[in-house]
Design an enzyme around this catalytic site. Structure first.
Site, PDB file in Angstrom:
ATOM      1  N   LYS A  17       0.818  -1.216   0.000  1.00 53.87           N
ATOM      2  CA  LYS A  17       0.000   0.000   0.000  1.00 53.87           C
ATOM      3  C   LYS A  17       0.854   1.269   0.000  1.00 53.87           C
ATOM      4  O   LYS A  17       2.061   1.227   0.283  1.00 53.87           O
ATOM      5  CB  LYS A  17      -0.932  -0.029   1.218  1.00 53.87           C
ATOM      6  CG  LYS A  17      -1.937  -1.200   1.181  1.00 53.87           C
ATOM      7  CD  LYS A  17      -2.962  -1.070   2.298  1.00 53.87           C
ATOM      8  CE  LYS A  17      -3.962  -2.213   2.256  1.00 53.87           C
ATOM      9  NZ  LYS A  17      -5.054  -2.032   3.224  1.00 53.87           N
ATOM     10  N   TYR A  57     -12.584  -1.589  -3.914  1.00 58.32           N
ATOM     11  CA  TYR A  57     -13.097  -1.755  -2.549  1.00 58.32           C
ATOM     12  C   TYR A  57     -14.618  -1.601  -2.476  1.00 58.32           C
ATOM     13  O   TYR A  57     -15.150  -1.303  -1.402  1.00 58.32           O
ATOM     14  CB  TYR A  57     -12.418  -0.758  -1.605  1.00 58.32           C
ATOM     15  CG  TYR A  57     -11.001  -1.159  -1.216  1.00 58.32           C
ATOM     16  CD1 TYR A  57     -10.767  -2.259  -0.388  1.00 58.32           C
ATOM     17  CD2 TYR A  57      -9.900  -0.442  -1.658  1.00 58.32           C
ATOM     18  CE1 TYR A  57      -9.486  -2.630  -0.022  1.00 58.32           C
ATOM     19  CE2 TYR A  57      -8.600  -0.808  -1.291  1.00 58.32           C
ATOM     20  CZ  TYR A  57      -8.410  -1.900  -0.469  1.00 58.32           C
ATOM     21  OH  TYR A  57      -7.141  -2.276  -0.100  1.00 58.32           O
ATOM     22  N   ASN A 120      -2.105   0.139   6.635  1.00 53.74           N
ATOM     23  CA  ASN A 120      -1.615  -1.126   7.188  1.00 53.74           C
ATOM     24  C   ASN A 120      -0.713  -1.911   6.238  1.00 53.74           C
ATOM     25  O   ASN A 120      -0.665  -3.130   6.281  1.00 53.74           O
ATOM     26  CB  ASN A 120      -2.775  -1.973   7.720  1.00 53.74           C
ATOM     27  CG  ASN A 120      -3.752  -2.387   6.648  1.00 53.74           C
ATOM     28  OD1 ASN A 120      -3.624  -1.971   5.498  1.00 53.74           O
ATOM     29  ND2 ASN A 120      -4.715  -3.218   6.997  1.00 53.74           N
ATOM     30  N   HIS A 123      -2.218  -5.415   1.467  1.00 56.34           N
ATOM     31  CA  HIS A 123      -3.527  -6.034   1.299  1.00 56.34           C
ATOM     32  C   HIS A 123      -3.313  -7.515   1.022  1.00 56.34           C
ATOM     33  O   HIS A 123      -2.350  -7.886   0.358  1.00 56.34           O
ATOM     34  CB  HIS A 123      -4.258  -5.394   0.115  1.00 56.34           C
ATOM     35  CG  HIS A 123      -5.496  -6.139  -0.294  1.00 56.34           C
ATOM     36  ND1 HIS A 123      -6.689  -5.990   0.353  1.00 56.34           N
ATOM     37  CD2 HIS A 123      -5.697  -7.065  -1.262  1.00 56.34           C
ATOM     38  CE1 HIS A 123      -7.590  -6.782  -0.202  1.00 56.34           C
ATOM     39  NE2 HIS A 123      -7.019  -7.444  -1.188  1.00 56.34           N
ATOM     40  N   GLU A 134      -9.708 -10.012  -7.693  1.00 60.11           N
ATOM     41  CA  GLU A 134      -8.750  -8.918  -7.473  1.00 60.11           C
ATOM     42  C   GLU A 134      -7.559  -9.025  -8.420  1.00 60.11           C
ATOM     43  O   GLU A 134      -7.071  -8.010  -8.925  1.00 60.11           O
ATOM     44  CB  GLU A 134      -8.298  -8.934  -6.014  1.00 60.11           C
ATOM     45  CG  GLU A 134      -9.440  -8.574  -5.064  1.00 60.11           C
ATOM     46  CD  GLU A 134      -9.123  -8.811  -3.596  1.00 60.11           C
ATOM     47  OE1 GLU A 134     -10.000  -8.574  -2.759  1.00 60.11           O
ATOM     48  OE2 GLU A 134      -7.990  -9.242  -3.277  1.00 60.11           O
TER      49      GLU A 134
HETATM   50  P1  CMP Z   1      -7.555  -4.420   3.406  1.00 65.48           P
HETATM   51  O1  CMP Z   1      -7.182  -5.802   3.795  1.00 65.48           O
HETATM   52  O2  CMP Z   1      -6.828  -3.816   2.266  1.00 65.48           O
HETATM   53  O3  CMP Z   1      -9.132  -4.337   3.100  1.00 65.48           O
HETATM   54  C1  CMP Z   1      -9.990  -3.330   3.568  1.00 65.48           C
HETATM   55  C2  CMP Z   1      -9.245  -2.243   4.242  1.00 65.48           C
HETATM   56  O4  CMP Z   1     -10.042  -1.325   4.950  1.00 65.48           O
HETATM   57  C3  CMP Z   1      -8.354  -2.840   5.302  1.00 65.48           C
HETATM   58  O5  CMP Z   1      -7.288  -3.503   4.677  1.00 65.48           O
HETATM   59  C4  CMP Z   1      -7.987  -1.633   6.123  1.00 65.48           C
HETATM   60  O6  CMP Z   1      -6.850  -0.967   5.646  1.00 65.48           O
HETATM   61  C5  CMP Z   1      -9.187  -0.755   5.921  1.00 65.48           C
HETATM   62  N1  CMP Z   1      -9.915  -0.630   7.179  1.00 65.48           N
HETATM   63  C6  CMP Z   1     -10.530  -1.614   7.865  1.00 65.48           C
HETATM   64  N2  CMP Z   1     -11.069  -1.124   8.996  1.00 65.48           N
HETATM   65  C7  CMP Z   1     -10.781   0.200   9.012  1.00 65.48           C
HETATM   66  C8  CMP Z   1     -11.064   1.256   9.918  1.00 65.48           C
HETATM   67  N3  CMP Z   1     -11.757   1.033  11.038  1.00 65.48           N
HETATM   68  N4  CMP Z   1     -10.595   2.480   9.615  1.00 65.48           N
HETATM   69  C9  CMP Z   1      -9.903   2.696   8.477  1.00 65.48           C
HETATM   70  N5  CMP Z   1      -9.606   1.736   7.577  1.00 65.48           N
HETATM   71  C10 CMP Z   1     -10.036   0.507   7.850  1.00 65.48           C
END
Ligand code: CMP
Length: 145
Positions: A17, A57, A120, A123, A134
């Site tokens: 990311k 998403y 984070n 993905h 995806e």
């Molecule tokens: P990802 O696995 O890429 O898929 C959905 C994403 O939404 C997840 O990683 C997080 O980065 C994001 N996400 C999930 N929960 C939250 C939250 N409470 N606040 C902000 N981002 C979130």
């Protein structure tokens, strides 16, 4: 659904990311991925438009964090890849750790590189079906080796 359709079970899809790319962690993350036995069968350095991120998403469109998520995911370059390994989806989710880095196990990619639940670092697909969807979102058949 085709009659003899079998979902591919040895592939997953990942993105490094924008936070991890900006913080210089592409090399470190790819090293963890290959050291864990995943083979990179497709890879691309690109940037999602806001529309791309909204489409990718779409499943989260009703969530309160959707706007923040798509803004962030289109804010800078990402590395997209398709990975191959037995039990790829589950094993990759174990390698990256919990969505919230505060809950991620020691040694996982998110524990090491992620800064928050939104930013984070990586993905990982949550099912074989989503891995296929995806991967096809980012790669043409001729880009998968
Ligand atoms: P990802 O696995 O890429 O898929 C959905 C994403 O939404 C997840 O990683 C997080 O980065 C994001 N996400 C999930 N929960 C939250 C939250 N409470 N606040 C902000 N981002 C979130």
């Amino acid at each position: 659904m085709q009659k003899n359709f079998k979902m591919i079970q040895n592939r997953t899809f990942t993105m490094i990311k924008p936070d991890a790319v900006a913080n210089g962690h592409i090399g470190g993350i790819l090293e963890k991925i290959t050291a864990a036995g995943f083979k990179i069968i497709a890879m691309k350095y690109s940037q999602l438009s806001l529309r791309d991120a909204q489409a990718f998403y779409a499943v989260h469109s009703e969530r309160p964090f959707f706007g923040e998520l798509v803004e962030f995911m289109s804010s800078g370059p990402i590395v997209a890849a398709i990975l191959e390994k037995d039990n790829a989806v589950e094993d990759f989710r174990a390698l990256i750790g919990a969505t919230n880095p505060e809950e991620a196990a020691e040694g996982t990619i998110r524990k090491i590189y992620a800064t928050s639940i939104g930013e984070n670092a990586v993905h990982g697909s949550d099912s074989d079906e989503n891995a296929a969807i995806e991967g096809a979102f980012h790669f043409a058949g001729k880009e998968i080796f």
